[in-house]
Design a protein around this motif. Structure first.
Motif, PDB file in Angstrom:
ATOM      1  N   PHE A   1     111.309 -10.249   3.091  1.00 17.50           N
ATOM      2  CA  PHE A   1     110.998  -9.651   1.818  1.00 17.50           C
ATOM      3  C   PHE A   1     110.030 -10.540   0.922  1.00 17.50           C
ATOM      4  CE2 PHE A   1     113.631  -5.752   1.785  1.00 17.50           C
ATOM      5  CZ  PHE A   1     114.504  -5.984   2.898  1.00 17.50           C
ATOM      6  N   ASP A   2     109.312 -11.351   1.647  1.00 14.35           N
ATOM      7  CA  ASP A   2     108.227 -12.191   0.887  1.00 14.35           C
ATOM      8  C   ASP A   2     107.122 -11.591   0.482  1.00 14.35           C
ATOM      9  OD1 ASP A   2     109.232 -14.716  -0.039  1.00 14.35           O
ATOM     10  OD2 ASP A   2     108.157 -15.920   1.436  1.00 14.35           O
TER      11      ASP A   2
ATOM     12  N   ALA B 183     107.300   2.999   5.800  1.00 12.68           N
ATOM     13  CA  ALA B 183     108.203   1.915   5.364  1.00 12.68           C
ATOM     14  C   ALA B 183     108.077   1.871   3.597  1.00 12.68           C
ATOM     15  CB  ALA B 183     107.815   0.495   5.931  1.00 12.68           C
ATOM     16  N   ASP B 184     109.590   1.818   3.397  1.00 15.04           N
ATOM     17  CA  ASP B 184     109.901   1.572   1.792  1.00 15.04           C
ATOM     18  C   ASP B 184     109.260   2.774   0.966  1.00 15.04           C
ATOM     19  OD1 ASP B 184     111.236  -0.418   2.618  1.00 15.04           O
ATOM     20  OD2 ASP B 184     109.609  -2.046   2.305  1.00 15.04           O
TER      21      ASP B 184
ATOM     22  N   SER C 296      98.060  -3.037   8.752  1.00 17.10           N
ATOM     23  CA  SER C 296      98.984  -2.933   7.692  1.00 17.10           C
ATOM     24  C   SER C 296      98.498  -3.485   6.493  1.00 17.10           C
ATOM     25  CB  SER C 296     100.178  -3.936   8.171  1.00 17.10           C
ATOM     26  OG  SER C 296     100.052  -5.316   8.109  1.00 17.10           O
TER      27      SER C 296
ATOM     28  N   ILE D  28     117.043   1.517  -0.132  1.00 14.86           N
ATOM     29  CA  ILE D  28     116.894   2.978  -0.333  1.00 14.86           C
ATOM     30  C   ILE D  28     116.544   2.964  -1.826  1.00 14.86           C
ATOM     31  CG2 ILE D  28     119.384   3.340  -0.351  1.00 14.86           C
ATOM     32  CD1 ILE D  28     118.852   6.223   0.372  1.00 14.86           C
ATOM     33  N   ARG D  29     115.656   4.012  -2.251  1.00 17.52           N
ATOM     34  CA  ARG D  29     115.442   4.315  -3.748  1.00 17.52           C
ATOM     35  C   ARG D  29     116.513   5.280  -4.177  1.00 17.52           C
ATOM     36  NH1 ARG D  29     110.441   1.942  -4.591  1.00 17.52           N
ATOM     37  NH2 ARG D  29     109.601   1.186  -2.594  1.00 17.52           N
TER      38      ARG D  29
ATOM     39  N   PRO E 179     115.971 -10.936  -2.583  1.00 14.16           N
ATOM     40  CA  PRO E 179     115.601  -9.646  -1.917  1.00 14.16           C
ATOM     41  C   PRO E 179     115.879  -9.312  -0.259  1.00 14.16           C
ATOM     42  CG  PRO E 179     113.995 -10.062  -3.429  1.00 14.16           C
ATOM     43  CD  PRO E 179     114.861 -10.979  -3.385  1.00 14.16           C
TER      44      PRO E 179
ATOM     45  N   SER F 283     115.150   0.533  -8.971  1.00 14.34           N
ATOM     46  CA  SER F 283     114.324   1.355  -8.085  1.00 14.34           C
ATOM     47  C   SER F 283     114.576   1.350  -6.623  1.00 14.34           C
ATOM     48  CB  SER F 283     112.805   1.351  -8.305  1.00 14.34           C
ATOM     49  OG  SER F 283     112.625  -0.251  -8.200  1.00 14.34           O
ATOM     50  N   VAL F 284     115.126   0.062  -6.130  1.00 15.12           N
ATOM     51  CA  VAL F 284     115.255  -0.231  -4.890  1.00 15.12           C
ATOM     52  C   VAL F 284     116.755  -0.748  -4.923  1.00 15.12           C
ATOM     53  CG1 VAL F 284     114.719  -1.433  -2.413  1.00 15.12           C
ATOM     54  CG2 VAL F 284     113.096  -0.364  -4.130  1.00 15.12           C
TER      55      VAL F 284
ATOM     56  N   CYS G 150     104.134  -5.929   5.142  1.00 11.64           N
ATOM     57  CA  CYS G 150     104.022  -6.507   6.590  1.00 11.64           C
ATOM     58  C   CYS G 150     104.121  -5.056   7.353  1.00 11.64           C
ATOM     59  CB  CYS G 150     104.829  -7.424   7.033  1.00 11.64           C
ATOM     60  SG  CYS G 150     106.470  -7.086   6.931  1.00 11.64           S
ATOM     61  N   LEU G 151     105.197  -4.079   6.848  1.00  9.16           N
ATOM     62  CA  LEU G 151     105.554  -2.855   7.691  1.00  9.16           C
ATOM     63  C   LEU G 151     104.766  -1.766   7.235  1.00  9.16           C
ATOM     64  CD1 LEU G 151     109.512  -3.188   7.193  1.00  9.16           C
ATOM     65  CD2 LEU G 151     108.154  -3.985   9.141  1.00  9.16           C
ATOM     66  N   ARG G 152     104.041  -1.647   6.035  1.00  7.46           N
ATOM     67  CA  ARG G 152     103.374  -0.256   5.842  1.00  7.46           C
ATOM     68  C   ARG G 152     102.140  -0.288   6.187  1.00  7.46           C
ATOM     69  NH1 ARG G 152     103.174   3.472   1.425  1.00  7.46           N
ATOM     70  NH2 ARG G 152     105.441   3.185   1.098  1.00  7.46           N
ATOM     71  N   ARG G 153     101.693   0.756   6.787  1.00  9.17           N
ATOM     72  CA  ARG G 153     100.445   1.016   7.226  1.00  9.17           C
ATOM     73  C   ARG G 153      99.485   1.256   6.243  1.00  9.17           C
ATOM     74  NH1 ARG G 153      99.532  -1.097  12.020  1.00  9.17           N
ATOM     75  NH2 ARG G 153     101.702  -0.843  12.447  1.00  9.17           N
TER      76      ARG G 153
ATOM     77  N   GLU H 224      98.007  -6.412  15.248  1.00 12.44           N
ATOM     78  CA  GLU H 224      96.991  -5.881  14.664  1.00 12.44           C
ATOM     79  C   GLU H 224      95.597  -6.788  14.893  1.00 12.44           C
ATOM     80  OE1 GLU H 224      97.496  -5.628  10.480  1.00 12.44           O
ATOM     81  OE2 GLU H 224      99.354  -5.340  10.430  1.00 12.44           O
TER      82      GLU H 224
ATOM     83  N   ASP I   3     105.062   2.793  -5.873  1.00 13.62           N
ATOM     84  CA  ASP I   3     106.283   2.523  -5.448  1.00 13.62           C
ATOM     85  C   ASP I   3     106.372   1.187  -5.290  1.00 13.62           C
ATOM     86  OD1 ASP I   3     106.894   5.195  -4.851  1.00 13.62           O
ATOM     87  OD2 ASP I   3     106.309   5.221  -2.665  1.00 13.62           O
ATOM     88  N   ARG I   4     107.309   0.415  -6.136  1.00 13.96           N
ATOM     89  CA  ARG I   4     107.557  -0.891  -6.147  1.00 13.96           C
ATOM     90  C   ARG I   4     108.195  -1.425  -4.929  1.00 13.96           C
ATOM     91  NH1 ARG I   4     106.981  -4.096 -10.107  1.00 13.96           N
ATOM     92  NH2 ARG I   4     108.651  -5.479  -9.443  1.00 13.96           N
ATOM     93  N   ASP I   5     108.072  -2.681  -4.669  1.00 16.26           N
ATOM     94  CA  ASP I   5     109.002  -3.183  -3.534  1.00 16.26           C
ATOM     95  C   ASP I   5     108.828  -2.902  -2.089  1.00 16.26           C
ATOM     96  OD1 ASP I   5     109.951  -4.943  -5.732  1.00 16.26           O
ATOM     97  OD2 ASP I   5     111.697  -3.905  -5.904  1.00 16.26           O
ATOM     98  N   VAL I   6     107.379  -2.668  -1.873  1.00 11.20           N
ATOM     99  CA  VAL I   6     107.303  -2.171  -0.281  1.00 11.20           C
ATOM    100  C   VAL I   6     106.872  -3.381   0.352  1.00 11.20           C
ATOM    101  CG1 VAL I   6     105.561  -0.635   0.936  1.00 11.20           C
ATOM    102  CG2 VAL I   6     106.485   0.036  -1.172  1.00 11.20           C
ATOM    103  N   ARG I   7     107.522  -3.349   1.588  1.00 10.87           N
ATOM    104  CA  ARG I   7     106.936  -4.548   2.324  1.00 10.87           C
ATOM    105  C   ARG I   7     105.720  -4.226   3.017  1.00 10.87           C
ATOM    106  NH1 ARG I   7     112.784  -4.390   5.289  1.00 10.87           N
ATOM    107  NH2 ARG I   7     112.633  -2.164   4.636  1.00 10.87           N
TER     108      ARG I   7
ATOM    109  N   SER J 219     113.835  -6.530  -7.879  1.00 13.27           N
ATOM    110  CA  SER J 219     115.105  -6.779  -7.649  1.00 13.27           C
ATOM    111  C   SER J 219     116.111  -6.843  -8.543  1.00 13.27           C
ATOM    112  CB  SER J 219     115.324  -7.947  -6.890  1.00 13.27           C
ATOM    113  OG  SER J 219     115.636  -9.016  -7.958  1.00 13.27           O
TER     114      SER J 219
END
Lengths: 494, 124
Positions: B68-69, A109-110, B36, A473-474, A429, B122-123, B83-86, A158, B77-81, B116
């Protein structure tokens, strides 16, 4: 074999049913989801790394889900693409037939090194699902205030308990399974607060009770949850809600109050409860950016829109079908039936197939159930009564209610676009995913106009679901050329 | 008290634990494989990690990538969520803020643009 290439976006109940039906019709299926595992939010399971020996402990209908998962993962004509985001849908040139090209990013993700791929399927099934809708209230931005869905995702996905002392509030039958998940995870649920009074619930639920029998799975689930709640001694109160969250840097207490049937607050009925987490849901917002990008017409009123489909689940966009919560919030049984119908036709299946009448019946019963839900759990028109001038309406940009009121009242004829630019509400965002329906509703009320009235400043209203980039997307990723469709993502399974 | 992981010994799903370690603004934080980034932070007793435009604390809200909070910087890497990233063992996490001020005690902060409206976009 029909040899048709079908792309299914979303691997929840609707998407899984669509994939199976399309395979049954003889098509080749690519099943796409942003998550790492099949099942969507409904069948949220612990991650593979947990090596859970009893994953069924938290799931309703586990045997059926496990069988379907095995069937799809082992099917020679089914490709499962986890951790894959659709970041854009590119419509065909005018005059050209077929669904849009599907632009994908595959990888964590991201991340910045995801693989870009493009699919050009013969048919596209959208089963993107929904996320919680939460109405703003003072303090809802404090850490420790979660959507009900977040609390459940963390508990089931989780094995994380969000708080020791929790209040669950809002409206809808979803509050019950969430409370049950919290109790199972070890939280003390101080109360489940359904904002609608008992009379409204009873009117919605008891009308045509025979319809409920058709949704027995659903009713059985609710009975199960209620049983768990009784054993956990959780009070369920109607006609009451959380009107404020307070705390220094995180939620420490909530103020609850009695509500009239229109959700106006009964002053003097306020009570304060010490909590370390609050879980809120006022229903669901369908994730409409992909249907809108594909060119699908919507039905309903702004703030309560869904994808319009025909009896075969076809949308108004050529080669695009839709199923599940994006066509109406109706729960998993209806989503499965819609998915099966959509997948069958998208895969080139015959309209004379024997299973179709039963599927259509099941879908229609699901839609009746949805109508019943909407009647039993309406959002009361007087809810903005609990907003204060400094209550945040847009979480991202911290636009408060007073600023929104000022912007609309100073330019009463202005379109939503003008209010948006003046207040920045919806420009952060999240791109209005959270505040969009609320800002649309509040601005319309403040103008005293119907939400879909034609704006006076000439620009067409930017639809709240119009997002040219469906997912971030970057620039680096955008600059790299896409990989061929059969390339494996670098980070696959990492 | 606050959020915590259900102890493996009394987890109805019968799970196993494989420990991992990440750093958050340079400080080590222990988690288990499969969580996560947001899960690691919450279970470690951190209810918030980002600040909004006013400087107010923010944590996880929707848990499924819609709000996106919970944005963080992961391995640059900036602006990674979150809650989604392992989480992976060795992940380097930096918290983000939107009020234009810099992180305190964070060496990279002066080179990190606001989210933002970052100059390198970057995003999107």
């Amino acid at each position: 074999m029909t040899g048709r290439q079908v792309a299914v976006v979303g691997a929840g109940p609707a998407g899984l049913a669509a994939a199976r039906a399309a395979l049954g019709a003889g098509a080749e299926v690519t099943l796409i989801d942003a998550a790492r595992q099949l099942g969507g939010q409904y069948h949220r399971t612990p991650p593979e790394e947990y090596a859970a020996s009893r994953p069924e402990a938290l799931q309703h209908g586990w045997p059926a889900f496990a069988k379907l998962r095995r069937e799809l993962l082992g099917h020679p004509r089914c490709a499962w693409w986890p951790e894959t985001s659709v970041w854009a849908l590119e419509r065909r040139d005018p005059g050209q037939q077929g669904p849009p090209r599907v632009h994908l990013l595959r990888g964590p993700a991201d991340g910045s090194h995801r693989v870009r791929q493009i699919l050009e399927p013969d048919a596209l099934v959208l089963a993107c699902g929904a996320h919680d809708r939460v109405l703003p209230f003072p303090g809802w931005e404090l850490p420790g205030v979660f959507t009900a869905g977040a609390a459940q995702t963390l508990a089931k996905g989780e094995r994380l308990m969000v708080g020791e002392q929790v209040v669950v509030a809002g409206s809808g039958p979803f509050l019950l399974p969430v409370a049950a998940s919290l109790v199972e995870a070890g939280s003390r649920v101080l109360a489940v607060l359904e904002a609608n009074p008992a009379a409204v619930l009873a009117r919605g639920w008891s009308r045509k009770p025979w319809q409920l029998a058709a949704q027995l799975g659903k009713a059985g689930e609710l009975i199960d949850f209620t049983g768990q709640l009784v054993r956990g001694r959780v009070p369920f109160r109607t006609g009451r809600t959380v009107i404020e969250a307070r705390g220094a840097g995180r939620v420490e207490e909530v103020v609850t109050a009695r509500l009239r049937p229109d959700w106006s607050v009964v002053r003097g009925s306020e009570r304060t409860l010490a909590v370390d987490a609050v879980c809120v849901s006022h229903g669901f917002s369908p994730q409409l950016e992909l249907p809108v990008a594909a060119g699908c017409a919507l039905r309903g009123t702004p703030g309560a829109q869904f994808v319009q489909t025909d009896a075969r689940q076809r949308t108004t966009a050529d080669g695009v079908w839709a199923a599940g919560e994006i066509t109406g919030i109706a729960g998993a049984p209806a989503a499965r039936a819609e998915g099966a119908v959509a997948g069958w036709y998208a895969g080139g299946g015959s309209p004379a197939a024997r299973a179709l009448p039963a599927l259509r019946r099941s879908r229609d019963q699901g839609r009746d159930f949805a109508a019943r839900l909407a009647r039993a759990h309406p959002i009361g028109a007087a809810w903005p009564g609990w907003l204060g001038p400094r209550t945040l309406v847009c979480r991202c940009e911290e636009t408060d209610y007073a600023t929104l009121c000022r912007a609309v009242q100073e330019q009463p004829g202005a379109a939503a676009r003008t209010a948006k630019l003046a207040t920045r509400a919806g420009l952060g965002p999240c791109q209005a995913r959270v505040c969009g329906p609320t800002v649309t509703e509040l601005a319309a009320r403040l103008r005293g106009a119907a939400p879909d009235a034609v704006p006076a400043d000439g620009l067409p209203a930017a639809g709240p679901h119009h997002r040219p980039f469906a997912q971030p997307i970057r620039l680096g990723e955008l600059a790299r050329p896409p990989e061929p469709p059969d390339a494996a993502p670098e980070h696959h399974g990492a | 008290m606050t959020a915590r992981l259900i102890p493996a010994a009394c987890d109805a799903t019968g799970r196993r634990e494989q420990p991992l370690r990440i750093t958050v603004n340079g400080e080590p934080l222990d988690g288990i494989a499969g969580q996560s980034i947001a899960g690691v932070l919450l279970a470690a007793g951190r209810p918030s990690w980002r600040t909004g435009p006013s400087g107010a604390q923010r944590g996880l809200f929707c848990g499924i990538g819609a709000c996106f909070d919970c944005l963080v910087t992961i391995n640059g890497d900036r602006d990674v969520r979150a809650c989604l990233r392992r989480a992976h063992d060795g992940d380097t996490v930096h918290t983000q803020r939107r009020d234009g001020a810099h992180h305190s005690g964070d060496q990279d902060a002066s080179t990190v643009p606001r989210d933002s409206d970052s100059p390198d976009g970057s995003v999107l």
